[in-house]
Structure formats: C-alpha cells, structure tokens
Enzyme design. Structure first.
Site, mmCIF file in Angstrom:
data_model
loop_
_atom_site.group_PDB
_atom_site.id
_atom_site.type_symbol
_atom_site.label_atom_id
_atom_site.label_comp_id
_atom_site.label_asym_id
_atom_site.label_seq_id
_atom_site.Cartn_x
_atom_site.Cartn_y
_atom_site.Cartn_z
ATOM 1 C CE1 TYR A 53 17.605 110.708 5.836
ATOM 2 C CE2 TYR A 53 19.988 110.516 5.829
ATOM 3 C CZ TYR A 53 18.852 111.262 6.054
ATOM 4 O OH TYR A 53 18.952 112.543 6.508
ATOM 5 C CD GLU A 55 14.318 111.695 3.108
ATOM 6 O OE1 GLU A 55 14.182 111.651 1.887
ATOM 7 O OE2 GLU A 55 14.917 112.612 3.703
ATOM 8 C CG ASP A 198 -0.622 116.444 23.571
ATOM 9 O OD1 ASP A 198 -0.110 115.344 23.842
ATOM 10 O OD2 ASP A 198 0.026 117.515 23.536
ATOM 11 C CB THR A 224 5.581 111.745 24.490
ATOM 12 O OG1 THR A 224 5.020 111.325 25.737
ATOM 13 C CG2 THR A 224 5.457 113.256 24.369
ATOM 14 C CE LYS A 227 6.104 114.140 28.141
ATOM 15 N NZ LYS A 227 5.309 115.368 27.918
ATOM 16 N NE ARG A 233 13.542 112.893 25.632
ATOM 17 C CZ ARG A 233 13.090 112.876 26.886
ATOM 18 N NH1 ARG A 233 13.522 111.997 27.746
ATOM 19 N NH2 ARG A 233 12.187 113.748 27.279
#
Ligand SMILES: *Cc1c(COP(=O)(O)O)cnc(C)c1O
Length: 415
Positions: A53, A55, A198, A224, A227, A233
């Site tokens: 973790y 954060e 985008d 992203t 691609k 991903r």
C-alpha cells in the site's frame, strides 16, 4: 499461504491462461487497441510490488515502508516526462477511463460543458457517451469530421463560440488521421477553454516520433499505457505545472485509493523500452504496415473511412461488400484474424451490429511482421469477408494464418 505453483494449486485458471496464450500465439491480433508486452513488463506485473500500500505520492505517503516504491514511481514519472516532454506526470490512474474521469473531476463542476468529437466519428465512451455517468454529470457537445475525413475545424470553432466549453477535447479511438493541435489550441484560446488530448491509442506513435505530440501544446494529455505504447494495462495524465496540484488531488484522494505499484513498475519499464531507438523503428513499421494494408484493401475496392490512415488503424465500411460489421468480425474470427466491429461516421446501423470494422497493426508489428506479411493478410481479410458463412473456407484461411504466426513466435521463453 499456499506455496505450490499455479499449475499445481489451480489447474482451472492455469489451463485458461495457457489456452489464452496459445490463442495469442496462433492468431493474428488486429484489434488496434491491443499489443503484446515484453517479458520484463510481465515480470514486474507479477512481482511482490503488488503487496504494498502506498497511498499518496513519492516522498508524501500515508504508509510506512515506501522507500523502494518511491524509487519505482519516481523513475516512472521521470521517464514519462522525458518521453513526452511533459511538465508534470501522474502515473497512478488505473486505466484510461479513470484517467479521463479524474481530469473531469479536477477541472469541471456539474453541468459544465465539454466539446468533444461525435462518438460515431471516432470519439471514446468516456468522452460523454450517453451510457456513461459522465454524461449525466456534465454537458457534452460535439464537433464532427468533414467530407475529407479531417476534423472539421470550422464546425469545431463554431461549436466552441456557441457553447463556450470549459474543455475542448481531442484524441480518439477509431479515428485514423493526424490531429493539428496548434489550430485547436488557437480556437480554445479564443473562447478561454482548457485543451485536453486523450492520446490513448496513439501514445506509442507519438513517443516514437511518428505523430504530432500535443504534450508541449495542450494543457492536459491523458493516455493509456497498454495500446501502441506497449506497456501494462494502465493510465497516465500529463499536464502543465499550472494544473499539477488539481490533477494529483483529483486522482488521489479525490477518486482513487492506493496505487497499483506493480503496474507502475511495469509502466516504468515500458517507458524505458520506448526511449530506445528500437522503439522508433517499431513505430515507423506500424505505420508502414498500415499503409500496405490500406493500399491492398483500396485495390480491392474497400470503403476506407476518413480517407485512409495516418496512424496505426483503419476504419472500414464493409456494407458495400454485402456484410455488416458484426458478420465481418465473425467471419474474420473464424479465419484466425481478430478485429472489432465498429460504428462508422453517422452510422445508420446499430452499435451492436454496425457498418464497419476497425483494424490495426500495433500487435502484429510487435511480432516482427512487415510489408510482405501485410499483403498476405490483406488477401485473407478479403477472402474471409467474401466467403462469410462458408466455414470450411474460413477454416482453411485459419490454417494458413496459423502457419504464418508460427514463423513469428510471441513468447518463446514463456512456458
Ligand atoms: C482505450 C481508450 C480509453 C479507455 O481506456 P481503458 O484503459 O479501456 O479504460 C480512453 N480513451 C480513448 C481515446 C481510448 O481509445
């Protein structure tokens, strides 16, 4: 905890993974949003970083024990800055859609207007499709492409003057031409709008220097990483320093929780790969390959939307060939060629059975295929569409496809 291997512990999932690997090895993957990552990227995704973790952001975490996580995330950020010439980068968005949502949350109030491209002309669901929650919160208005298949800048300017949008949005999922960012920026300045690109589909081509880069020009750029950029991903937001605080606060704690650091490590590796000269060659070949497909399909009288391709994809209206997009997709699937059915501009048909198919070259180019293979593939695509419904004929093509893909092994070391 169990210490046995996946194969021994859970043969169901193991077998499904192996079958999927075989499917990827044997078929021609021509969905333009897909690609194959390197073994190093796969290794990072399956690493112990998934246990942690973290954060917050490097140097400002809510949890202890983040010193090595900070190294990973800082490397990812620095490499992305170098790759795109970005002032500020956030590598935590879990994927492309959450990256866009985080930007909207950062910059808009409910009811504010976003000017984006008509969805049937190539825009993405997250650009305000009525089925999304974003469309319920914000007011999306649309510009279109012109008869030549280029973005209709007069229409865009007219819409901008009329609607006074807070954001002007470019960057698409099914659009195959170049984008003139300076001209759109000039229109945005005229009406005081924030510019957002985008580049989910074309980020790799931009990183490889094969398409215009909006990062130095636009306020906000989302993407992203899986691609054409050929990473895991995931999503990423790049912006001018002026928007840095708002964007970071929006991603965390505004919208997401703990970042997926195994994924961020894999992004860092993909960026390192994209900074190498080989990646430039790869992206050049993506474009050469789509040009061969374009020529070969045009020779066979296929109706190519937007007048052809400047990037890695083609949108094709298959209805003049006597099939719908869905029928063409099914026929090609049976022939071992994976594409997706897609709406064409102002499509008279429905989204579940549209007029077009969308195909692209990023994944087959990763396998090492070049001009010669593209000619064979164009022949098979045409044969499959002409023989839709003839399963024996389609199985024959699939056989030939499998023989070709054997010559371009994908993960020879991955047993
Ligand atoms: C693919 C894509 C997205 C969404 O990415 P996901 O990772 O599937 O959430 C957003 N915008 C554009 C233009 C895309 O092509």
């Amino acid at each position: 905890m169990h210490t046995s291997s996946l194969k021994d512990f859970d043969s169901d999932i193991y077998q499904s993974i192996k079958k999927e690997q075989q499917r990827q090895e044997e078929g021609l993957e021509m969905i333009p949003s897909e690609n194959f990552v390197s073994p190093a990227v796969l290794e990072a995704l399956g690493s112990v970083l998934t246990n942690k973790y973290s954060e917050g952001y490097p140097g400002k975490r809510y949890y202890g024990g983040c010193e090595f996580i900070d190294e990973v995330e800082t490397l990812a950020i620095d490499r992305a800055k170098q790759l795109f010439g970005a002032e500020h980068v956030n590598v935590q968005p879990l994927s492309g859609a959450p990256a866009n949502v985080a930007v909207y949350f950062a910059l808009l109030k409910p009811g504010d207007t976003v000017l984006g491209m008509d969805l049937s002309h190539g825009g993405h669901l997250t650009h305000g499709h009525p089925v999304t929650y974003m469309a319920k919160i914000y007011n999306f208005v649309r510009y279109k492409t012109n008869a030549e298949g280029l973005i209709d800048l007069d229409n865009l300017r007219q819409m901008a003057l009329e609607h006074k949008p807070k954001i002007i949005l470019v960057g698409y999922s099914a659009y195959s031409r170049e984008i003139e960012y300076e001209k759109i920026k000039a229109i945005a300045d005229e009406v005081g709008a924030i510019t957002m690109a985008d580049i989910a589909h074309i980020a790799g081509l931009i990183a490889g220097g094969q398409m215009n880069n909006p990062v130095p020009i636009f306020d906000i750029v989302t993407t992203t990483t899986h691609k054409t950029l050929r990473g895991p991903r995931g999503g990423m937001i790049m912006c001018k320093e002026k928007f840095a605080k708002d964007i970071d606060k929006s991603v965390f704690p505004g919208f997401q929780g703990g970042p997926h650091e195994n994924n961020i490590a894999a992004k860092a590796i993909a960026f390192k790969e994209a900074l190498e000269p080989e990646f430039k060659e790869y992206t050049k070949q993506i474009k050469k390959n789509i040009k061969v497909l374009e020529e070969e399909l045009r020779k066979r009288d296929y109706k190519l939307c937007f007048g052809g391709s400047d990037n890695h994809l083609l949108l094709i209206d298959v209805t003049p060939k006597g099939v719908s997009g869905k029928e063409a997709q099914i026929a090609l699937d049976k022939a071992g060629i994976t594409v997706n059915k897609n709406m064409i501009p102002d499509d008279p048909r429905s989204p579940m059975d549209p007029s077009g198919i969308r195909l692209g070259t990023p994944a087959i180019t990763t396998r090492g295929m070049k001009e010669e293979e593209m000619k064979m593939i164009a022949t098979w695509i045409d044969e499959a569409i002409a023989n839709h419904g003839d399963d024996a004929k389609l199985a024959g093509i699939k056989q030939q496809v499998a023989e070709l893909t054997k010559k371009f092994p994908l993960y020879p070391t991955l047993k």
